[in-house]
Design a protein around this motif. Structure first.
Motif, mmCIF file in Angstrom:
data_model
loop_
_atom_site.group_PDB
_atom_site.id
_atom_site.type_symbol
_atom_site.label_atom_id
_atom_site.label_comp_id
_atom_site.label_asym_id
_atom_site.label_seq_id
_atom_site.Cartn_x
_atom_site.Cartn_y
_atom_site.Cartn_z
ATOM 1 N N ALA A 160 -27.736 12.188 -41.016
ATOM 2 C CA ALA A 160 -28.669 12.161 -39.894
ATOM 3 C C ALA A 160 -29.940 11.397 -40.254
ATOM 4 N N THR A 161 -30.433 11.611 -41.466
ATOM 5 C CA THR A 161 -31.638 10.891 -41.898
ATOM 6 C C THR A 161 -31.376 9.395 -41.994
ATOM 7 N N LEU A 162 -30.241 9.030 -42.577
ATOM 8 C CA LEU A 162 -29.900 7.621 -42.716
ATOM 9 C C LEU A 162 -29.742 6.950 -41.362
ATOM 10 N N SER A 163 -29.123 7.635 -40.405
ATOM 11 C CA SER A 163 -28.909 7.034 -39.085
ATOM 12 C C SER A 163 -30.227 6.853 -38.334
ATOM 13 N N VAL A 164 -31.117 7.844 -38.391
ATOM 14 C CA VAL A 164 -32.394 7.745 -37.681
ATOM 15 C C VAL A 164 -33.265 6.660 -38.307
ATOM 16 N N ARG A 165 -33.343 6.649 -39.637
ATOM 17 C CA ARG A 165 -34.173 5.646 -40.291
ATOM 18 C C ARG A 165 -33.629 4.233 -40.074
ATOM 19 N N THR A 166 -32.316 4.099 -39.967
ATOM 20 C CA THR A 166 -31.729 2.773 -39.789
ATOM 21 C C THR A 166 -31.828 2.290 -38.342
ATOM 22 N N LEU A 167 -31.602 3.190 -37.391
ATOM 23 C CA LEU A 167 -31.573 2.790 -35.985
ATOM 24 C C LEU A 167 -32.958 2.712 -35.352
ATOM 25 N N ILE A 168 -33.917 3.435 -35.892
ATOM 26 C CA ILE A 168 -35.245 3.487 -35.268
ATOM 27 C C ILE A 168 -36.303 2.819 -36.130
ATOM 28 N N THR A 169 -36.464 3.288 -37.340
ATOM 29 C CA THR A 169 -37.588 2.802 -38.146
ATOM 30 C C THR A 169 -37.326 1.441 -38.788
ATOM 31 N N LEU A 170 -36.079 1.110 -39.089
ATOM 32 C CA LEU A 170 -35.800 -0.207 -39.684
ATOM 33 C C LEU A 170 -36.152 -1.352 -38.731
ATOM 34 N N PRO A 171 -35.756 -1.313 -37.452
ATOM 35 C CA PRO A 171 -36.200 -2.384 -36.540
ATOM 36 C C PRO A 171 -37.718 -2.446 -36.400
ATOM 37 N N LEU A 172 -38.371 -1.288 -36.395
ATOM 38 C CA LEU A 172 -39.832 -1.288 -36.310
ATOM 39 C C LEU A 172 -40.467 -1.862 -37.574
ATOM 40 N N ALA A 173 -39.854 -1.605 -38.722
ATOM 41 C CA ALA A 173 -40.362 -2.186 -39.964
ATOM 42 C C ALA A 173 -40.211 -3.706 -39.955
ATOM 43 N N ALA A 174 -39.083 -4.208 -39.418
ATOM 44 C CA ALA A 174 -38.903 -5.652 -39.300
ATOM 45 C C ALA A 174 -39.930 -6.255 -38.336
ATOM 46 N N TYR A 175 -40.195 -5.547 -37.231
ATOM 47 C CA TYR A 175 -41.218 -6.016 -36.283
ATOM 48 C C TYR A 175 -42.597 -6.017 -36.932
ATOM 49 N N GLN A 176 -42.861 -5.045 -37.749
ATOM 50 C CA GLN A 176 -44.126 -5.005 -38.471
ATOM 51 C C GLN A 176 -44.268 -6.208 -39.392
ATOM 52 N N MET A 177 -43.196 -6.572 -40.081
ATOM 53 C CA MET A 177 -43.243 -7.744 -40.954
ATOM 54 C C MET A 177 -43.523 -9.022 -40.163
ATOM 55 N N VAL A 178 -42.954 -9.128 -38.966
ATOM 56 C CA VAL A 178 -43.182 -10.310 -38.141
ATOM 57 C C VAL A 178 -44.659 -10.405 -37.742
ATOM 58 N N ILE A 179 -45.246 -9.272 -37.336
ATOM 59 C CA ILE A 179 -46.659 -9.267 -36.941
ATOM 60 C C ILE A 179 -47.550 -9.616 -38.128
ATOM 61 N N ILE A 180 -47.276 -8.999 -39.274
ATOM 62 C CA ILE A 180 -48.094 -9.272 -40.462
ATOM 63 C C ILE A 180 -47.966 -10.736 -40.880
#
Length: 395
Positions: A160-180
Protein backbone atom coordinates in the motif's frame (compact mmCIF):
# COMPACT_ATOMS: atom_id res chain seq x y z
CA UNK A 1 -30.38 31.66 27.04
CA UNK A 2 -33.26 33.36 25.15
CA UNK A 3 -33.82 30.39 22.87
CA UNK A 4 -33.87 27.94 25.78
CA UNK A 5 -36.27 30.08 27.83
CA UNK A 6 -38.51 30.58 24.81
CA UNK A 7 -38.71 26.85 24.12
CA UNK A 8 -39.47 26.17 27.78
CA UNK A 9 -42.25 28.74 27.84
CA UNK A 10 -43.71 27.17 24.72
CA UNK A 11 -43.79 23.77 26.36
CA UNK A 12 -45.46 25.26 29.46
CA UNK A 13 -48.17 26.91 27.38
CA UNK A 14 -48.91 23.61 25.67
CA UNK A 15 -49.57 21.75 28.93
CA UNK A 16 -53.15 20.63 29.66
CA UNK A 17 -53.85 23.26 32.34
CA UNK A 18 -57.54 23.45 31.39
CA UNK A 19 -58.01 19.76 32.05
CA UNK A 20 -56.45 19.95 35.46
CA UNK A 21 -58.45 22.96 36.54
CA UNK A 22 -61.73 21.59 35.23
CA UNK A 23 -61.15 18.32 37.04
CA UNK A 24 -60.45 20.30 40.16
CA UNK A 25 -63.65 22.35 40.04
CA UNK A 26 -65.72 19.24 39.52
CA UNK A 27 -64.67 18.06 42.95
CA UNK A 28 -66.81 19.09 45.88
CA UNK A 29 -63.81 19.95 48.01
CA UNK A 30 -63.39 23.31 46.36
CA UNK A 31 -62.96 26.27 48.63
CA UNK A 32 -66.35 27.77 49.51
CA UNK A 33 -67.08 31.10 48.10
CA UNK A 34 -64.37 30.96 45.51
CA UNK A 35 -65.33 31.95 41.99
CA UNK A 36 -63.24 32.06 38.86
CA UNK A 37 -63.43 35.54 37.36
CA UNK A 38 -61.24 34.87 34.32
CA UNK A 39 -62.78 35.01 30.87
CA UNK A 40 -63.80 31.65 29.37
CA UNK A 41 -61.06 31.78 26.78
CA UNK A 42 -58.37 31.95 29.41
CA UNK A 43 -59.36 28.73 31.15
CA UNK A 44 -58.67 28.58 34.87
CA UNK A 45 -56.23 31.30 35.99
CA UNK A 46 -53.18 30.66 38.13
CA UNK A 47 -54.77 32.15 41.24
CA UNK A 48 -57.33 29.32 41.27
CA UNK A 49 -54.63 26.74 41.75
CA UNK A 50 -53.09 28.78 44.59
CA UNK A 51 -56.39 28.78 46.52
CA UNK A 52 -57.09 25.04 46.11
CA UNK A 53 -56.16 22.45 48.75
CA UNK A 54 -53.13 20.27 48.15
CA UNK A 55 -55.20 17.10 47.62
CA UNK A 56 -56.86 18.67 44.59
CA UNK A 57 -53.51 18.89 42.88
CA UNK A 58 -52.88 15.14 43.04
CA UNK A 59 -53.24 14.91 39.29
CA UNK A 60 -50.15 17.02 38.89
CA UNK A 61 -47.19 14.67 38.46
CA UNK A 62 -44.44 17.19 37.85
CA UNK A 63 -43.86 20.76 39.05
CA UNK A 64 -46.50 22.79 40.90
CA UNK A 65 -46.36 26.58 41.02
CA UNK A 66 -43.58 26.70 38.46
CA UNK A 67 -43.76 29.09 35.57
CA UNK A 68 -40.29 30.03 34.30
CA UNK A 69 -37.06 28.07 34.68
CA UNK A 70 -34.26 30.56 34.10
CA UNK A 71 -30.79 29.18 33.38
CA UNK A 72 -32.07 25.65 32.77
CA UNK A 73 -31.77 23.74 29.56
CA UNK A 74 -34.31 21.05 28.65
CA UNK A 75 -36.20 19.09 31.31
CA UNK A 76 -37.49 15.90 29.75
CA UNK A 77 -39.53 13.41 31.64
CA UNK A 78 -41.42 16.12 33.62
CA UNK A 79 -45.11 15.46 33.90
CA UNK A 80 -47.52 18.42 33.87
CA UNK A 81 -46.50 21.95 34.80
CA UNK A 82 -49.56 23.69 36.29
CA UNK A 83 -49.74 27.09 37.80
CA UNK A 84 -47.69 30.12 36.96
CA UNK A 85 -45.14 30.89 39.63
CA UNK A 86 -41.45 31.69 39.39
CA UNK A 87 -38.43 29.49 40.03
CA UNK A 88 -35.43 31.76 39.55
CA UNK A 89 -31.77 31.40 40.36
CA UNK A 90 -31.35 27.96 38.80
CA UNK A 91 -27.90 28.41 37.30
CA UNK A 92 -26.35 24.94 37.24
CA UNK A 93 -27.77 21.48 37.80
CA UNK A 94 -24.91 18.99 37.98
CA UNK A 95 -25.58 15.30 38.42
CA UNK A 96 -29.32 15.80 38.72
CA UNK A 97 -31.27 12.61 39.24
CA UNK A 98 -34.48 13.58 41.05
CA UNK A 99 -35.52 16.79 42.78
CA UNK A 100 -38.19 17.04 45.48
CA UNK A 101 -41.47 18.12 43.97
CA UNK A 102 -40.06 17.63 40.49
CA UNK A 103 -40.56 14.63 38.27
CA UNK A 104 -37.66 12.68 36.83
CA UNK A 105 -35.18 14.69 34.77
CA UNK A 106 -34.08 12.13 32.24
CA UNK A 107 -31.18 12.80 29.88
CA UNK A 108 -29.92 15.73 31.96
CA UNK A 109 -26.16 15.40 32.42
CA UNK A 110 -25.01 18.93 33.07
CA UNK A 111 -26.86 22.20 32.64
CA UNK A 112 -24.66 25.26 32.89
CA UNK A 113 -25.19 28.75 31.55
CA UNK A 114 -28.50 28.20 29.82
CA UNK A 115 -28.16 24.56 28.81
CA UNK A 116 -24.52 24.65 27.56
CA UNK A 117 -22.81 21.24 27.80
CA UNK A 118 -19.23 21.75 28.96
CA UNK A 119 -18.31 18.17 28.11
CA UNK A 120 -18.86 18.83 24.38
CA UNK A 121 -15.39 20.35 24.05
CA UNK A 122 -13.66 17.69 26.10
CA UNK A 123 -12.49 15.72 23.07
CA UNK A 124 -9.10 16.97 21.96
CA UNK A 125 -7.84 17.76 18.51
CA UNK A 126 -6.01 14.44 18.37
CA UNK A 127 -9.22 12.44 18.78
CA UNK A 128 -10.95 14.59 16.18
CA UNK A 129 -8.08 14.10 13.76
CA UNK A 130 -8.06 10.33 14.34
CA UNK A 131 -11.78 10.22 13.55
CA UNK A 132 -11.57 12.44 10.45
CA UNK A 133 -12.64 11.44 6.95
CA UNK A 134 -9.11 11.18 5.44
CA UNK A 135 -8.06 8.80 8.21
CA UNK A 136 -11.11 6.58 7.70
CA UNK A 137 -10.49 6.63 3.95
CA UNK A 138 -6.92 5.48 4.58
CA UNK A 139 -8.22 2.69 6.82
CA UNK A 140 -10.55 1.47 4.07
CA UNK A 141 -7.72 1.58 1.55
CA UNK A 142 -5.38 -0.47 3.76
CA UNK A 143 -8.08 -3.03 4.54
CA UNK A 144 -9.03 -3.28 0.85
CA UNK A 145 -5.42 -3.88 -0.20
CA UNK A 146 -5.05 -6.63 2.39
CA UNK A 147 -8.35 -8.31 1.52
CA UNK A 148 -7.89 -8.11 -2.23
CA UNK A 149 -4.28 -9.30 -2.23
CA UNK A 150 -4.57 -11.87 0.53
CA UNK A 151 -1.08 -10.96 1.70
CA UNK A 152 -0.07 -10.84 5.37
CA UNK A 153 -0.56 -7.49 7.01
CA UNK A 154 3.10 -6.49 7.08
CA UNK A 155 3.43 -7.07 3.34
CA UNK A 156 0.09 -5.37 2.67
CA UNK A 157 1.38 -2.25 4.43
CA UNK A 158 4.49 -2.30 2.26
CA UNK A 159 2.47 -2.75 -0.94
CA UNK A 160 0.00 0.00 0.00
CA UNK A 161 2.83 2.40 0.82
CA UNK A 162 4.65 1.62 -2.41
CA UNK A 163 1.51 2.09 -4.51
CA UNK A 164 0.56 5.43 -2.91
CA UNK A 165 4.07 6.83 -3.10
CA UNK A 166 4.44 5.72 -6.72
CA UNK A 167 1.02 6.80 -8.01
CA UNK A 168 0.72 10.09 -6.12
CA UNK A 169 3.97 11.47 -4.78
CA UNK A 170 6.31 10.32 -7.58
CA UNK A 171 4.51 12.38 -10.29
CA UNK A 172 4.46 15.35 -7.92
CA UNK A 173 8.18 14.93 -7.26
CA UNK A 174 8.82 14.93 -11.03
CA UNK A 175 6.69 18.09 -11.36
CA UNK A 176 8.70 19.66 -8.57
CA UNK A 177 11.93 18.93 -10.45
CA UNK A 178 10.51 20.59 -13.57
CA UNK A 179 9.60 23.75 -11.63
CA UNK A 180 12.97 23.90 -9.88
CA UNK A 181 14.75 23.39 -13.19
CA UNK A 182 12.86 26.31 -14.76
CA UNK A 183 13.64 28.55 -11.78
CA UNK A 184 17.31 27.64 -11.96
CA UNK A 185 17.38 28.32 -15.69
CA UNK A 186 16.01 31.81 -15.04
CA UNK A 187 18.80 32.76 -12.66
CA UNK A 188 21.17 33.80 -15.43
CA UNK A 189 18.49 35.97 -17.06
CA UNK A 190 17.52 37.46 -13.69
CA UNK A 191 21.15 38.29 -12.96
CA UNK A 192 21.54 40.09 -16.29
CA UNK A 193 18.32 42.05 -15.81
CA UNK A 194 19.39 42.99 -12.28
CA UNK A 195 22.62 44.54 -13.59
CA UNK A 196 20.70 46.57 -16.18
CA UNK A 197 18.13 47.63 -13.57
CA UNK A 198 20.85 48.74 -11.16
CA UNK A 199 22.35 50.97 -13.85
CA UNK A 200 18.95 52.50 -14.72
CA UNK A 201 18.17 53.19 -11.05
CA UNK A 202 21.54 54.92 -10.58
CA UNK A 203 20.88 57.14 -13.61
CA UNK A 204 17.40 58.00 -12.37
CA UNK A 205 18.77 58.71 -8.89
CA UNK A 206 21.19 61.32 -10.25
CA UNK A 207 18.39 62.96 -12.21
CA UNK A 208 15.95 63.12 -9.27
CA UNK A 209 18.36 63.36 -6.38
CA UNK A 210 17.37 60.11 -4.65
CA UNK A 211 19.09 59.06 -1.47
CA UNK A 212 20.81 55.70 -1.13
CA UNK A 213 17.83 54.36 0.78
CA UNK A 214 15.44 55.40 -1.98
CA UNK A 215 17.72 53.81 -4.58
CA UNK A 216 17.66 50.47 -2.76
CA UNK A 217 13.88 50.65 -2.39
CA UNK A 218 13.33 51.36 -6.11
CA UNK A 219 15.78 48.63 -7.13
CA UNK A 220 14.15 45.94 -4.97
CA UNK A 221 10.65 46.99 -5.95
CA UNK A 222 11.33 46.85 -9.69
CA UNK A 223 13.39 43.67 -9.41
CA UNK A 224 10.50 41.86 -7.67
CA UNK A 225 8.19 43.01 -10.45
CA UNK A 226 10.55 41.77 -13.16
CA UNK A 227 11.09 38.41 -11.48
CA UNK A 228 7.36 37.95 -10.99
CA UNK A 229 6.80 38.62 -14.69
CA UNK A 230 9.42 36.01 -15.58
CA UNK A 231 7.74 33.44 -13.33
CA UNK A 232 4.41 34.11 -15.02
CA UNK A 233 5.98 33.90 -18.46
CA UNK A 234 7.56 30.49 -17.80
CA UNK A 235 4.79 29.25 -15.46
CA UNK A 236 7.28 28.32 -12.76
CA UNK A 237 6.42 30.15 -9.56
CA UNK A 238 8.53 28.64 -6.75
CA UNK A 239 5.42 28.03 -4.65
CA UNK A 240 4.40 25.30 -7.11
CA UNK A 241 7.49 23.37 -6.06
CA UNK A 242 5.99 23.02 -2.56
CA UNK A 243 2.91 21.13 -3.78
CA UNK A 244 4.65 17.85 -3.00
CA UNK A 245 4.96 18.79 0.68
CA UNK A 246 1.32 19.87 0.95
CA UNK A 247 0.19 16.51 -0.44
CA UNK A 248 2.75 14.17 1.09
CA UNK A 249 2.43 15.43 4.66
CA UNK A 250 -1.37 14.92 4.96
CA UNK A 251 -0.99 11.47 3.38
CA UNK A 252 1.69 10.55 5.90
CA UNK A 253 -0.43 11.71 8.84
CA UNK A 254 -3.59 9.99 7.56
CA UNK A 255 -1.92 6.62 7.01
CA UNK A 256 -0.12 6.83 10.35
CA UNK A 257 -3.33 7.48 12.27
CA UNK A 258 -5.18 4.86 10.23
CA UNK A 259 -2.65 2.20 11.25
CA UNK A 260 -2.85 3.42 14.84
CA UNK A 261 -6.65 3.02 14.82
CA UNK A 262 -6.42 -0.45 13.31
CA UNK A 263 -3.87 -1.47 15.95
CA UNK A 264 -6.04 -0.48 18.93
CA UNK A 265 -7.65 -3.11 21.16
CA UNK A 266 -11.12 -1.89 20.17
CA UNK A 267 -10.42 -2.49 16.48
CA UNK A 268 -12.05 -5.48 14.80
CA UNK A 269 -8.76 -6.21 13.03
CA UNK A 270 -6.61 -6.07 16.16
CA UNK A 271 -6.12 -9.84 16.27
CA UNK A 272 -5.25 -9.98 12.56
CA UNK A 273 -2.61 -7.28 12.95
CA UNK A 274 -1.28 -8.94 16.09
CA UNK A 275 -0.56 -12.06 14.04
CA UNK A 276 0.31 -10.30 10.78
CA UNK A 277 3.93 -9.39 11.44
CA UNK A 278 7.18 -11.08 10.43
CA UNK A 279 10.73 -11.66 11.64
CA UNK A 280 11.39 -9.72 14.86
CA UNK A 281 8.18 -7.61 14.60
CA UNK A 282 5.69 -10.47 14.66
CA UNK A 283 3.08 -8.38 16.53
CA UNK A 284 2.20 -5.27 14.55
CA UNK A 285 0.06 -3.86 17.37
CA UNK A 286 2.92 -3.53 19.85
CA UNK A 287 6.11 -1.42 19.65
CA UNK A 288 9.33 -2.91 18.31
CA UNK A 289 11.18 -3.86 21.49
CA UNK A 290 14.39 -4.57 19.55
CA UNK A 291 14.51 -0.97 18.18
CA UNK A 292 15.61 -2.32 14.79
CA UNK A 293 12.82 -0.61 12.84
CA UNK A 294 13.24 2.74 14.66
CA UNK A 295 17.01 2.77 14.13
CA UNK A 296 16.63 1.84 10.45
CA UNK A 297 14.09 4.65 10.09
CA UNK A 298 16.50 7.16 11.61
CA UNK A 299 19.38 6.03 9.39
CA UNK A 300 17.40 6.21 6.17
CA UNK A 301 16.08 9.68 7.08
CA UNK A 302 19.59 10.91 7.82
CA UNK A 303 20.78 9.46 4.52
CA UNK A 304 18.05 11.36 2.67
CA UNK A 305 19.05 14.60 4.40
CA UNK A 306 22.71 14.13 3.49
CA UNK A 307 21.91 13.38 -0.14
CA UNK A 308 19.92 16.60 -0.39
CA UNK A 309 22.68 18.56 1.34
CA UNK A 310 25.23 17.27 -1.17
CA UNK A 311 23.15 18.76 -3.98
CA UNK A 312 23.65 22.30 -2.70
CA UNK A 313 26.76 24.22 -3.62
CA UNK A 314 27.68 27.03 -1.22
CA UNK A 315 24.46 26.81 0.86
CA UNK A 316 23.23 29.89 2.68
CA UNK A 317 22.97 30.21 6.46
CA UNK A 318 19.22 29.58 6.31
CA UNK A 319 19.72 26.41 4.29
CA UNK A 320 22.30 25.17 6.79
CA UNK A 321 19.93 25.90 9.68
CA UNK A 322 17.06 24.04 8.02
CA UNK A 323 19.32 21.08 7.24
CA UNK A 324 20.51 20.84 10.84
CA UNK A 325 16.93 21.03 12.08
CA UNK A 326 15.91 18.15 9.81
CA UNK A 327 18.89 16.14 11.03
CA UNK A 328 17.80 16.66 14.64
CA UNK A 329 14.22 15.72 13.79
CA UNK A 330 15.41 12.53 12.08
CA UNK A 331 17.25 11.52 15.24
CA UNK A 332 14.22 12.41 17.36
CA UNK A 333 12.06 10.09 15.26
CA UNK A 334 13.99 7.07 16.55
CA UNK A 335 12.61 7.09 20.14
CA UNK A 336 9.19 8.13 18.82
CA UNK A 337 9.08 5.14 16.47
CA UNK A 338 10.03 2.89 19.38
CA UNK A 339 6.88 3.84 21.29
CA UNK A 340 4.25 3.44 18.53
CA UNK A 341 2.84 0.17 17.15
CA UNK A 342 5.17 -1.70 14.82
CA UNK A 343 2.68 -1.21 11.99
CA UNK A 344 3.29 2.56 12.13
CA UNK A 345 7.07 2.16 12.40
CA UNK A 346 7.01 -0.22 9.43
CA UNK A 347 5.00 2.29 7.39
CA UNK A 348 7.38 5.13 8.27
CA UNK A 349 10.44 3.09 7.34
CA UNK A 350 8.88 1.87 4.08
CA UNK A 351 7.75 5.37 3.13
CA UNK A 352 11.22 6.83 3.74
CA UNK A 353 12.88 4.01 1.83
CA UNK A 354 10.55 4.41 -1.15
CA UNK A 355 11.10 8.18 -1.09
CA UNK A 356 14.86 7.72 -1.13
CA UNK A 357 14.55 5.29 -4.06
CA UNK A 358 12.41 7.77 -5.97
CA UNK A 359 14.98 10.48 -5.36
CA UNK A 360 17.72 8.33 -6.89
CA UNK A 361 15.43 7.33 -9.75
CA UNK A 362 14.70 10.96 -10.66
CA UNK A 363 18.43 11.66 -10.92
CA UNK A 364 18.71 9.44 -13.97
CA UNK A 365 19.78 11.24 -17.19
CA UNK A 366 17.05 9.36 -19.03
CA UNK A 367 14.39 10.85 -16.76
CA UNK A 368 15.90 14.30 -17.28
CA UNK A 369 15.57 13.90 -21.03
CA UNK A 370 11.97 12.74 -20.71
CA UNK A 371 11.09 15.69 -18.46
CA UNK A 372 13.05 18.09 -20.73
CA UNK A 373 14.78 19.78 -17.84
CA UNK A 374 16.38 23.09 -18.75
CA UNK A 375 19.14 23.23 -16.17
CA UNK A 376 22.34 21.36 -16.81
CA UNK A 377 22.59 17.98 -15.12
CA UNK A 378 25.49 15.59 -14.75
CA UNK A 379 25.75 12.65 -17.12
CA UNK A 380 26.93 10.42 -14.27
CA UNK A 381 24.86 11.56 -11.25
CA UNK A 382 25.28 8.42 -9.16
CA UNK A 383 29.05 8.39 -9.48
CA UNK A 384 29.23 12.09 -8.65
CA UNK A 385 26.99 11.57 -5.63
CA UNK A 386 29.11 8.72 -4.33
CA UNK A 387 32.35 10.62 -4.78
CA UNK A 388 30.90 13.69 -3.05
CA UNK A 389 29.75 11.52 -0.15
CA UNK A 390 33.15 9.89 0.20
CA UNK A 391 34.91 13.23 0.00
CA UNK A 392 32.72 14.75 2.74
CA UNK A 393 32.54 11.89 5.22
CA UNK A 394 35.39 9.47 4.51
CA UNK A 395 38.37 11.80 4.19
Amino acid sequence: MLSVAGSLRTSVLQLPVRGVCSATFNRKSSAPGHTCTAPPSAGCPAVCCHMLPVRTLSAVRGLSNVGTLSGAGTLSGVGTLSGVGTLSGVGRLSGVGRLSGVGTLSGVRRLSGGGHDDSAGAAGWYSSLSDSAPVHLSEHFLVSVQQMSGLPWWLSIVVATLSVRTLITLPLAAYQMVIISKVEALQAEISELAKRLRYEVSVRARERGWTEKECRFQFKKNLRRIVSQLYVRDNCHPFKASVLVWVQLPLWISFSLALRNLSLDQSALHSDLAAGGALWFSDLTSPDSTWILPVCLGLINLLIVEVFSLQRVNPSRLQKTVTNFIRAFSVLMIPIAATVPSSMALYWFTSSLVGFSHNLFLRSPTIHKILKLRSHRSDSPYRDLLSAFITKYCR
